[in-house]
Design an enzyme around this catalytic site. Structure first.
Site, PDB file in Angstrom:
ATOM      1  NE  ARG A 270      -6.325   4.559  10.257  1.00 59.73           N
ATOM      2  CZ  ARG A 270      -6.464   3.255   9.445  1.00 59.73           C
ATOM      3  NH1 ARG A 270      -5.563   3.010   8.894  1.00 59.73           N
ATOM      4  NH2 ARG A 270      -7.164   3.267   9.026  1.00 59.73           N
TER       5      ARG A 270
ATOM      6  CG  ASP B 156      -2.064   2.972   3.643  1.00 53.51           C
ATOM      7  OD1 ASP B 156      -2.949   3.511   3.476  1.00 53.51           O
ATOM      8  OD2 ASP B 156      -1.754   1.899   4.218  1.00 53.51           O
TER       9      ASP B 156
ATOM     10  CG  ASP C  25       0.169  -1.081   8.154  1.00 51.38           C
ATOM     11  OD1 ASP C  25      -0.359   0.734   8.947  1.00 51.38           O
ATOM     12  OD2 ASP C  25      -1.193  -1.356   7.423  1.00 51.38           O
TER      13      ASP C  25
ATOM     14  CG  ASP D  41      -1.607  -1.072   1.631  1.00 49.84           C
ATOM     15  OD1 ASP D  41      -2.009  -1.031   0.571  1.00 49.84           O
ATOM     16  OD2 ASP D  41      -2.350  -0.903   2.145  1.00 49.84           O
TER      17      ASP D  41
END
Length: 372
Positions: free
Chosen positions: A249, A193, A197, A169
């Site tokens: 986030r 992105d 992660d 991504d």
């Protein structure tokens, strides 16, 4: 030869009037740290624990001299060659300042330390880093930015094996089924992105002293709402600087547990800390500075139930500091204890010290002739 701070040197908590946090004062006070680079592995705290499996007998030291990249036939001297072609424990450093444009994602295998201290290393412009089914990994002192999405392809992977990989991504660092990973003093920004992660059963992760800026989606903990293996995920975020220009986030967590402690939040747009599907978050002694206009609330929650199930997202704020009207909608009490073992434990600093303790977040500007 490795060393540990004695009681007397442990008191040296400042360099040039800068107060150091517990990780930095483990090594930065020593002007000869370059001769003892692997000693860094003894300095980590939080869920990654000490990284001593990365050092000792059998350690190979490798120096990157060539910024080029060949995803299938790595050249000696390149970063990909050191990461994929060398077996066993490896400690990777860089000969000089360089900008590395990875043609395809770099798959990092177990027992790898990438140490960018003393030079300025940028990984930018195309693909970036992935840790897949690997453990005992240190990534320190890199500037990772402008990562772009990638089509499915094949690359040279750990232990000299060509592996197929699916679409990417455009994250700076992606962890998939990874464990015992320490990410320290990196600067991450402006990726397609997200910046980081941690997904698909990854656990025992420490994210410390990093600078996250100029990004919409910053850190995702947990693959998706239906991936129940992430309920065992445990992550420590400590001494990080978030902002400016971060939207959301920081982190967002699904299912698992995050201890978010002594971090500096320089505003947000949507929210700072979010979660869904039964996460537990202990926010402790952080400094939250709300944006001048817009949302002042730190948290965001989704699918946390109603009525008797409304508490399925367990968010706790303990000792946090709030400026410019910031607020934290949290559960009562000081629950969600991290339950660290002896190798993971550390002393939480007062939120009044957060500005100073995070002042050096991100890749350090140290040279071959100066202290970090």
């Amino acid at each position: 030869m490795f060393f540990a701070p004695t009681a007397s040197v442990a008191k040296k908590t400042k360099i040039d009037s800068l107060e150091m946090n517990v990780i930095d004062r483990c090594w930065r006070w020593n002007p000869d740290w370059r001769r003892n680079r692997p000693q860094l592995a003894t300095c980590s705290v939080g869920y990654a624990g000490k990284m001593t499996n990365n050092i000792g007998k059998g350690l190979t030291r490798y120096v990157v001299t060539d910024p080029s990249d060949n995803p299938l036939k790595p050249k000696p001297g390149t970063l990909r060659y050191g990461v994929t072609m060398l077996r066993g424990k490896k400690w990777i450093t860089f000969r000089r300042n360089m900008r590395i444009q990875l043609e395809k994602p770099l798959l990092i295998g177990s027992f790898t330390a990438i140490d960018g201290r003393g030079v300025e290393v940028h990984i930018a412009g195309k693909a970036c880093l992935m840790i897949y089914k690997a453990s005992n990994i240190i990534i320190h002192g890199l500037r990772i930015h402008h990562c772009r999405s990638q089509a499915p392809s094949s690359v040279m992977g750990p232990d000299s094996k060509i592996l197929p990989i699916g679409p990417m991504d455009g994250d700076a660092i992606r962890l998939v089924t990874a464990s015992k990973v320490w990410l320290d003093h990196n600067t991450l920004y402006a990726c397609e992105d997200g910046l980081l992660d941690v997904t698909r059963g990854s656990t025992d992760i420490t994210i410390s002293n990093n600078w996250f800026r100029d990004q919409d989606k910053v850190i995702l903990l947990g693959h998706d709402d239906g991936f129940l293996r992430d309920k065992n995920m445990k992550v420590t975020l400590i001494y990080n600087h978030f902002g400016p220009n971060c939207n959301q986030r920081m982190p967002r967590i699904r299912h698992g547990y995050a201890h978010v402690v002594n971090n500096f939040y320089q505003g947000w747009m949507q929210y700072a800390i979010g979660g869904s599907t039964n996460p537990s978050v202990k926010s402790q002694a952080n400094l939250f500075i709300a944006p001048k206009a817009g949302n002042k609330e730190v948290t965001w929650r989704k699918s946390c139930g109603q009525g008797k199930k409304a508490g399925s997202c367990k968010f706790y704020s303990v000792g946090d500091a709030f400026e410019n009207g910031a607020s934290f909608d949290h559960s009562s009490g000081g629950g969600a204890a991290p339950r660290y073992n002896r190798e993971q434990a550390f002393q939480v600093a007062d939120s009044r010290s957060v500005r100073s303790l995070t002042k050096s977040s991100g890749a350090l500007r140290c040279t071959r002739r100066s202290r970090c």
